[in-house]
Design a protein around this motif. Structure first.
Motif, PDB file in Angstrom:
ATOM      1  N   ALA A  60     -41.244 -23.003 -14.964  1.00 40.64           N
ATOM      2  CA  ALA A  60     -41.581 -21.629 -14.613  1.00 40.64           C
ATOM      3  C   ALA A  60     -42.237 -21.584 -13.239  1.00 40.64           C
ATOM      4  CB  ALA A  60     -42.500 -21.019 -15.659  1.00 40.64           C
ATOM      5  N   GLY A  61     -41.770 -20.651 -12.392  1.00 42.54           N
ATOM      6  CA  GLY A  61     -42.295 -20.509 -11.045  1.00 42.54           C
ATOM      7  C   GLY A  61     -41.510 -21.273  -9.997  1.00 42.54           C
ATOM      8  N   ASP A  62     -40.690 -22.231 -10.425  1.00 41.03           N
ATOM      9  CA  ASP A  62     -39.864 -22.992  -9.484  1.00 41.03           C
ATOM     10  C   ASP A  62     -38.608 -22.211  -9.115  1.00 41.03           C
ATOM     11  OD1 ASP A  62     -41.660 -25.101  -9.574  1.00 41.03           O
ATOM     12  OD2 ASP A  62     -40.497 -26.242 -11.047  1.00 41.03           O
ATOM     13  N   THR A  63     -38.038 -22.541  -7.962  1.00 40.96           N
ATOM     14  CA  THR A  63     -36.835 -21.875  -7.466  1.00 40.96           C
ATOM     15  C   THR A  63     -35.618 -22.771  -7.645  1.00 40.96           C
ATOM     16  OG1 THR A  63     -38.139 -20.682  -5.827  1.00 40.96           O
ATOM     17  CG2 THR A  63     -35.784 -20.810  -5.430  1.00 40.96           C
ATOM     18  N   ALA A 110      -6.489 -17.043   2.413  1.00 39.73           N
ATOM     19  CA  ALA A 110      -5.087 -17.317   2.118  1.00 39.73           C
ATOM     20  C   ALA A 110      -5.023 -17.984   0.746  1.00 39.73           C
ATOM     21  CB  ALA A 110      -4.504 -18.235   3.181  1.00 39.73           C
ATOM     22  N   LYS A 111      -3.855 -18.032   0.161  1.00 39.39           N
ATOM     23  CA  LYS A 111      -3.698 -18.714  -1.117  1.00 39.39           C
ATOM     24  C   LYS A 111      -4.153 -20.164  -0.964  1.00 39.39           C
ATOM     25  CE  LYS A 111      -0.508 -19.731  -4.833  1.00 39.39           C
ATOM     26  NZ  LYS A 111       0.804 -19.462  -5.412  1.00 39.39           N
ATOM     27  N   GLY A 112      -5.001 -20.614  -1.891  1.00 35.44           N
ATOM     28  CA  GLY A 112      -5.491 -21.981  -1.889  1.00 35.44           C
ATOM     29  C   GLY A 112      -6.767 -22.206  -1.097  1.00 35.44           C
ATOM     30  N   THR A 113      -7.237 -21.192  -0.366  1.00 32.43           N
ATOM     31  CA  THR A 113      -8.481 -21.354   0.381  1.00 32.43           C
ATOM     32  C   THR A 113      -9.656 -20.816  -0.436  1.00 32.43           C
ATOM     33  OG1 THR A 113      -8.214 -19.277   1.579  1.00 32.43           O
ATOM     34  CG2 THR A 113      -7.331 -21.267   2.622  1.00 32.43           C
ATOM     35  N   ALA A 114     -10.868 -21.216  -0.021  1.00 33.22           N
ATOM     36  CA  ALA A 114     -12.040 -20.906  -0.836  1.00 33.22           C
ATOM     37  C   ALA A 114     -13.182 -20.316  -0.025  1.00 33.22           C
ATOM     38  CB  ALA A 114     -12.513 -22.171  -1.547  1.00 33.22           C
ATOM     39  N   ALA A 115     -14.035 -19.596  -0.734  1.00 33.43           N
ATOM     40  CA  ALA A 115     -15.285 -19.064  -0.189  1.00 33.43           C
ATOM     41  C   ALA A 115     -16.394 -19.414  -1.181  1.00 33.43           C
ATOM     42  CB  ALA A 115     -15.195 -17.552  -0.012  1.00 33.43           C
ATOM     43  N   THR A 116     -17.619 -19.459  -0.689  1.00 35.44           N
ATOM     44  CA  THR A 116     -18.757 -19.727  -1.562  1.00 35.44           C
ATOM     45  C   THR A 116     -19.853 -18.691  -1.322  1.00 35.44           C
ATOM     46  OG1 THR A 116     -19.891 -21.189   0.008  1.00 35.44           O
ATOM     47  CG2 THR A 116     -18.343 -22.225  -1.511  1.00 35.44           C
ATOM     48  N   PHE A 117     -20.724 -18.571  -2.300  1.00 33.71           N
ATOM     49  CA  PHE A 117     -21.981 -17.846  -2.155  1.00 33.71           C
ATOM     50  C   PHE A 117     -22.978 -18.534  -3.070  1.00 33.71           C
ATOM     51  CE2 PHE A 117     -19.809 -15.576  -5.575  1.00 33.71           C
ATOM     52  CZ  PHE A 117     -20.801 -15.401  -6.533  1.00 33.71           C
ATOM     53  N   THR A 118     -24.244 -18.229  -2.875  1.00 33.34           N
ATOM     54  CA  THR A 118     -25.299 -18.885  -3.652  1.00 33.34           C
ATOM     55  C   THR A 118     -26.200 -17.858  -4.303  1.00 33.34           C
ATOM     56  OG1 THR A 118     -25.267 -20.782  -2.152  1.00 33.34           O
ATOM     57  CG2 THR A 118     -27.238 -20.519  -3.519  1.00 33.34           C
ATOM     58  N   LEU A 119     -26.532 -18.116  -5.554  1.00 34.87           N
ATOM     59  CA  LEU A 119     -27.555 -17.347  -6.255  1.00 34.87           C
ATOM     60  C   LEU A 119     -28.844 -18.158  -6.189  1.00 34.87           C
ATOM     61  CD1 LEU A 119     -25.566 -16.389  -9.466  1.00 34.87           C
ATOM     62  CD2 LEU A 119     -26.212 -14.876  -7.601  1.00 34.87           C
ATOM     63  N   THR A 120     -29.925 -17.525  -5.774  1.00 33.38           N
ATOM     64  CA  THR A 120     -31.235 -18.177  -5.744  1.00 33.38           C
ATOM     65  C   THR A 120     -32.118 -17.428  -6.726  1.00 33.38           C
ATOM     66  OG1 THR A 120     -30.924 -18.810  -3.444  1.00 33.38           O
ATOM     67  CG2 THR A 120     -33.191 -18.797  -4.274  1.00 33.38           C
ATOM     68  N   TYR A 121     -32.777 -18.170  -7.622  1.00 31.48           N
ATOM     69  CA  TYR A 121     -33.570 -17.529  -8.666  1.00 31.48           C
ATOM     70  C   TYR A 121     -34.900 -18.252  -8.852  1.00 31.48           C
ATOM     71  CZ  TYR A 121     -32.524 -21.376 -11.847  1.00 31.48           C
ATOM     72  OH  TYR A 121     -32.444 -22.615 -12.433  1.00 31.48           O
ATOM     73  N   THR A 122     -35.856 -17.535  -9.443  1.00 28.27           N
ATOM     74  CA  THR A 122     -37.129 -18.127  -9.835  1.00 28.27           C
ATOM     75  C   THR A 122     -37.146 -18.202 -11.346  1.00 28.27           C
ATOM     76  OG1 THR A 122     -38.230 -17.196  -7.908  1.00 28.27           O
ATOM     77  CG2 THR A 122     -39.644 -17.919  -9.732  1.00 28.27           C
ATOM     78  N   ARG A 123     -37.378 -19.402 -11.855  1.00 25.89           N
ATOM     79  CA  ARG A 123     -37.398 -19.588 -13.303  1.00 25.89           C
ATOM     80  C   ARG A 123     -38.624 -18.916 -13.901  1.00 25.89           C
ATOM     81  NH1 ARG A 123     -35.167 -24.499 -16.598  1.00 25.89           N
ATOM     82  NH2 ARG A 123     -35.764 -23.847 -18.680  1.00 25.89           N
ATOM     83  N   GLY A 124     -38.397 -18.251 -15.028  1.00 25.60           N
ATOM     84  CA  GLY A 124     -39.472 -17.583 -15.741  1.00 25.60           C
ATOM     85  C   GLY A 124     -39.977 -18.433 -16.901  1.00 25.60           C
ATOM     86  N   GLU A 125     -41.011 -17.956 -17.527  1.00 27.48           N
ATOM     87  CA  GLU A 125     -41.586 -18.631 -18.685  1.00 27.48           C
ATOM     88  C   GLU A 125     -40.835 -18.178 -19.942  1.00 27.48           C
ATOM     89  OE1 GLU A 125     -45.844 -18.695 -20.991  1.00 27.48           O
ATOM     90  OE2 GLU A 125     -45.844 -18.414 -18.816  1.00 27.48           O
ATOM     91  N   ALA A 126     -40.401 -19.128 -20.741  1.00 29.31           N
ATOM     92  CA  ALA A 126     -39.655 -18.813 -21.971  1.00 29.31           C
ATOM     93  C   ALA A 126     -40.483 -17.904 -22.866  1.00 29.31           C
ATOM     94  CB  ALA A 126     -39.283 -20.090 -22.697  1.00 29.31           C
ATOM     95  N   GLY A 155     -32.099 -21.369 -17.835  1.00 28.74           N
ATOM     96  CA  GLY A 155     -33.395 -20.908 -18.332  1.00 28.74           C
ATOM     97  C   GLY A 155     -33.649 -19.445 -18.021  1.00 28.74           C
ATOM     98  N   PRO A 156     -34.801 -18.932 -18.482  1.00 25.64           N
ATOM     99  CA  PRO A 156     -35.148 -17.529 -18.229  1.00 25.64           C
ATOM    100  C   PRO A 156     -35.419 -17.305 -16.746  1.00 25.64           C
ATOM    101  CG  PRO A 156     -36.960 -18.682 -19.305  1.00 25.64           C
ATOM    102  CD  PRO A 156     -35.832 -19.641 -19.249  1.00 25.64           C
ATOM    103  N   VAL A 157     -35.257 -16.052 -16.312  1.00 23.36           N
ATOM    104  CA  VAL A 157     -35.485 -15.690 -14.920  1.00 23.36           C
ATOM    105  C   VAL A 157     -36.735 -14.819 -14.838  1.00 23.36           C
ATOM    106  CG1 VAL A 157     -34.541 -14.475 -12.922  1.00 23.36           C
ATOM    107  CG2 VAL A 157     -33.031 -15.825 -14.379  1.00 23.36           C
ATOM    108  N   GLN A 158     -37.617 -15.193 -13.922  1.00 18.43           N
ATOM    109  CA  GLN A 158     -38.863 -14.453 -13.707  1.00 18.43           C
ATOM    110  C   GLN A 158     -38.568 -13.078 -13.146  1.00 18.43           C
ATOM    111  OE1 GLN A 158     -42.149 -15.300 -14.345  1.00 18.43           O
ATOM    112  NE2 GLN A 158     -42.576 -13.208 -13.710  1.00 18.43           N
ATOM    113  N   GLY A 159     -39.262 -12.066 -13.647  1.00 19.35           N
ATOM    114  CA  GLY A 159     -39.125 -10.715 -13.121  1.00 19.35           C
ATOM    115  C   GLY A 159     -39.973 -10.523 -11.878  1.00 19.35           C
ATOM    116  N   GLN A 160     -39.489  -9.680 -10.955  1.00 16.22           N
ATOM    117  CA  GLN A 160     -40.289  -9.340  -9.782  1.00 16.22           C
ATOM    118  C   GLN A 160     -41.437  -8.458 -10.223  1.00 16.22           C
ATOM    119  OE1 GLN A 160     -37.931  -7.640  -6.630  1.00 16.22           O
ATOM    120  NE2 GLN A 160     -36.289  -9.109  -6.950  1.00 16.22           N
ATOM    121  N   ASN A 161     -42.615  -8.724  -9.720  1.00 16.67           N
ATOM    122  CA  ASN A 161     -43.816  -7.957 -10.094  1.00 16.67           C
ATOM    123  C   ASN A 161     -43.974  -7.885 -11.615  1.00 16.67           C
ATOM    124  OD1 ASN A 161     -44.337  -7.385  -7.338  1.00 16.67           O
ATOM    125  ND2 ASN A 161     -42.829  -5.741  -7.426  1.00 16.67           N
ATOM    126  N   ASP A 162     -43.655  -8.988 -12.289  1.00 15.03           N
ATOM    127  CA  ASP A 162     -43.768  -9.100 -13.746  1.00 15.03           C
ATOM    128  C   ASP A 162     -42.927  -8.077 -14.499  1.00 15.03           C
ATOM    129  OD1 ASP A 162     -45.442 -11.304 -13.634  1.00 15.03           O
ATOM    130  OD2 ASP A 162     -47.240 -10.068 -13.470  1.00 15.03           O
TER     131      ASP A 162
END
Length: 179
Positions: A60-63, A110-126, A155-162
């Motif tokens: 919890a609290g880690d990214t 084009a067919k066969g080519t790729a793109a990426t994106f990243t999700l960044t999250y803060t783990r919450g407390e179970a 795992g769970p995701v921490q809410g912004q401002n709780d």
């Protein structure tokens, strides 16, 4: 007099083509469709989607970071904007916003080519009221109206401002993958 039969034939062909979805999907979403503003919009149903491997937030609290790679399996198409991301829990869901300062990019795949994106999250407390106990991740593409769902195992995701309804997670812009 030849112009009238040709015009009727062209109109009939146009009407016939607009009724096709390409893959039998009547939900209206997964086939590539023309759009005057951005050419041919990429559809999630025509993508091979790989979620991860992730740099998982251990406590919890880690990214953590979750890369998502989209490989086009159909005709050339365009990604213009950000991925539409929803995190779904048992009895609620939340949409994910772009990362602060991120600028949308326009990529042509084009067919066969790729793109990426990243999700960044803060783990919450179970079990915490301020955490969203995510079960699935739903991914949609800009300009399209369908999503694909994937199991969330980070795992769970921490809410912004709780506030669990506003999870502390963001989505980056698309980048070209590969060479």
């Amino acid at each position: 007099m030849r112009a009238a039969p040709l015009a009727v034939t062209a109109l009939a062909a146009a009407l016939l083509l607009t009724g096709c979805s390409g893959d039998g999907d009547s939900s209206g979403g997964d086939s590539a469709t023309a759009s005057p503003s951005n050419g041919t919009t990429c559809r999630i149903g025509h993508m091979d989607v790989e979620v991860g491997p992730a740099s998982v937030a251990p406590a919890a609290g880690d990214t953590g970071d979750i890369p998502v790679t989209l490989t086009n399996q159909s005709a050339q198409c365009t990604l213009d904007g950000f991925a539409g991301i929803d995190l779904n829990a048992t009895d609620s869901s939340a949409s994910v916003s772009p990362a602060k300062g991120a600028k949308a990019t326009k990529l042509t795949l084009a067919k066969g080519t790729a793109a990426t994106f990243t999700l960044t999250y803060t783990r919450g407390e179970a079990g915490a009221k301020a955490s969203l106990d995510v079960k699935t991740l739903a991914i949609g593409l800009p300009g399209a109206d369908t999503q694909k769902s994937f199991k969330w195992s980070y795992g769970p995701v921490q809410g912004q401002n709780d506030n669990a309804n506003h999870p502390n997670v963001s989505v980056s812009a698309f980048t070209q993958a590969g060479d």
